[in-house]
Scaffold this active site. Structure first.
Site, PDB file in Angstrom:
ATOM      1  N   LYS B  78      37.941  39.403  54.240  1.00  0.00           N
ATOM      2  CA  LYS B  78      39.394  39.478  54.368  1.00  0.00           C
ATOM      3  C   LYS B  78      39.737  39.848  55.812  1.00  0.00           C
ATOM      4  CE  LYS B  78      43.262  41.744  51.932  1.00  0.00           C
ATOM      5  NZ  LYS B  78      43.585  42.796  50.942  1.00  0.00           N
ATOM      6  N   SER B 153      46.492  40.772  47.260  1.00  0.00           N
ATOM      7  CA  SER B 153      46.621  40.231  48.598  1.00  0.00           C
ATOM      8  C   SER B 153      45.354  39.552  49.138  1.00  0.00           C
ATOM      9  CB  SER B 153      47.019  41.348  49.569  1.00  0.00           C
ATOM     10  OG  SER B 153      45.993  42.324  49.614  1.00  0.00           O
ATOM     11  N   SER B 177      44.589  44.420  44.612  1.00  0.00           N
ATOM     12  CA  SER B 177      44.463  43.291  45.537  1.00  0.00           C
ATOM     13  C   SER B 177      43.134  42.549  45.484  1.00  0.00           C
ATOM     14  CB  SER B 177      44.732  43.742  46.980  1.00  0.00           C
ATOM     15  OG  SER B 177      46.108  43.763  47.212  1.00  0.00           O
TER      16      SER B 177
END
Lengths: 93, 470
Positions: B78, B153, B177
């Protein structure tokens, strides 16, 4: 309930420039979110009852400092403006 | 030809060590899939230029017998996890040209093992969102159904694993997330105990909630990554010291279901039906299922939406157009701040910073923040109390399956509610795992979630491995 003046004040406090058109939209969104989280405000508890958790020192000893300046170049490489090994800013006073 | 479809860390380990294929061949196989799929899915923001060199290094380690569990294993990261010398934008325009000056601890541990870093993945801007639609670099599509969101996310990392563009990936969790996108993409997502994995080098969103978290195809892969990364870190003041890491070796037997939390509405009937079927199967393989009463959980998400924005508004004050990132010109310092932040942050980030500013302002601090902190303690205590009677708490991972692209973007609260079942674990610091539990009538992944007492990740791995095969 929050109003448009609150939104302007919050934007100023948060140092975020927002456009006129966006203020109304933000106001609507903030009202929606505050309406949801207001269930927390509505709970009747005496927050004075809160017990502090176990307190422990999480700071490490400030020992074995690295040599001054070894990271300067690396860190300054991400700053938008620099001068002679310093971060350059607009005049403050 | 390497069979990427069924590959896991454990299988890759055997093949790499026996030289059935090399780390270079494995990395190349993933680069080929990326070339084929990434334009459509947009999981990766950047594929690193030195992937094959890294793989060669891993092959060298293997040849020399310096073999660790993750040597030669391809990872995606990420975009809010720092890797020295590489870009890290957190999906934000304000960090478009930011290059990390140091390695996150989780990155350092993986480098030491010779893991192969394929690239950095798309995410909601500064991890604020539940659908990977708030990124400044475009949306990511769900590989299972490209008309739908991958969740968020950490949606880019989830989509990368689900589409076979990497073997495993790291994301970060603040409130679901990783578990929520794992649910939407049919993967295993693990949220570790708060303090188990180091947060050093993760861009902070809510410091009291954040944890690095892996996406894998199987529970055992999740366990391998967790065991590699879970250790005390001097550089993270909230990292749990080794002497506090006392592990319970018992096998979980009793599962509690917080009924009132499930029945508060908004949960899809098919999701509920699948959850009940899974409970039935667990009962059939010998687990005891009991209803538990945890009415306090109904406040979890509202409490989260006070604590998180308060921490966000504080954390993101560092992005000022002076020290790093995007900087707009202005006549004075204040104008530089206002314009840099106004132009650099997207809509959802601006919204949350302003919400946090409001919550922490004089006159509202007690009513919102202090009340939320009090309720967070109560939620934690009640969950701890429940764990005296049961070993695990079970809920569906998410109230619905993956929703359509564009949906919920005009209604922040509706978007936030997709994380309703995630909040209790993040608020209480407990570990939690999301595991695929079937496919819906419209072909979308369904997911089952377990929460365990703090540091009892082994409970999750033990039951998780059985859950996968039942």
């Amino acid at each position: 309930m929050v109003n448009i003046q609150d939104v302007e004040k919050l934007a100023q406090l948060a140092r975020i420039d927002i456009s006129e058109g966006e203020k109304e939209e933000l106001l609507k969104d903030l009202r929606g979110i505050l309406d949801y989280i207001d269930q927390v405000r509505a709970v009747s508890v005496d927050i004075g009852e809160r017990e502090a958790g176990e307190v422990r020192n999480v700071m490490r000893e400030d020992a074995n400092p690295h040599e001054s300046g070894v990271y300067t170049e690396k860190i300054l490489a991400s700053a938008p403006a620099t001068e002679n090994g310093y971060v350059k800013v607009k005049q403050i006073l | 030809m390497i069979n990427l479809k069924d590959i896991t860390i454990s299988k890759a380990r055997i093949s790499l060590d026996s030289k059935e294929f090399s780390a270079r061949e494995l990395a190349q196989a993933y680069l080929d899939v990326i070339k084929e799929k990434n334009t459509e899915i947009n999981a990766y923001l950047e594929v690193f230029g030195d992937v094959l060199e890294q793989a060669d290094n891993a092959d060298k380690m293997i040849s020399e017998g310096k073999i660790f569990p993750l040597t030669g294993i391809p990872f995606a990261f990420k975009d809010n996890i720092l890797i020295e010398g590489r870009h890290a934008s957190a999906g934000s325009k304000i960090l478009e040209n930011y290059v990390a000056s140091y390695d996150a601890t989780v990155i350092k541990l993986l480098k030491d093992q010779g893991a192969v870093f394929l690239g950095r993945t798309n995410m909601d801007e500064f991890a604020m969102g539940s659908s990977t639609q708030t990124s400044a670099y475009g949306i990511t599509k769900n590989p299972v159904d490209i008309t739908r969101v991958p969740g968020g996310s950490s949606g880019g990392s989830a989509a990368a694993v689900a589409s076979g563009m990497t073997l495993v990936a790291l994301g970060t969790e603040t409130c679901g997330s990783v578990r929520q996108p794992a649910s939407f993409c049919g993967l295993v997502g693990l949220k570790p105990t708060y303090g188990a994995l180091s947060r050093y080098g993760l861009m902070a969103m809510g410091n009291s909630l954040d944890q690095p978290a892996p996406f894998t195809k199987t529970v055992i892969d999740s366990e391998i990554i967790f065991k590699t990364l879970s250790e005390y870190d001097l550089m993270d003041s909230t990292s749990m010291p080794e002497n506090m890491r006392v592990v319970d070796n018992k096998k979980p037997k009793k599962i509690g279901v917080p009924r009132s939390f499930l029945n508060q509405g908004g949960v899809d009937t098919e999701v509920l039906a699948n959850f009940e079927q899974s409970l039935e199967k667990l009962k059939n393989i010998g687990y005891e299922i009991v209803d538990i009463d945890l009415p306090i959980l109904e406040y979890s998400l509202a409490v989260y939406y006070i604590i998180m924005p308060a921490e966000v508004s504080t954390n993101l004050s560092r992005f000022d157009g002076i020290r790093y990132g995007y900087s707009a010109d202005g006549k004075d310092l204040m104008e530089v701040y206002m314009k840099s932040r106004g132009q650099g942050f997207g809509k959802e980030v601006r919204r949350r910073i302003m919400l946090g500013t409001y919550i922490l302002s004089h006159g509202y601090y007690d009513a919102y923040y202090n009340k939320a902190v009090f309720l967070r303690d109560k939620i934690t205590k009640d969950i701890d109390e429940a764990f005296k009677n049961v070993d695990l708490i079970a809920t569906p991972t998410t109230p619905t399956t993956a929703f359509k692209i564009g949906e919920k973007m005009d209604d922040p609260v509706a978007m936030y509610l997709s994380d309703i079942f995630s909040a209790p674990a993040n608020l209480s610091g407990c570990p939690s795992i999301a595991i695929p539990s079937g496919i819906s009538s419209d072909g979308l992944p369904l997911s089952f979630q377990f929460v365990a007492p703090r540091l009892c990740e082994d409970f999750l791995f033990d039951i998780g491995k059985k859950f996968e095969t039942m």
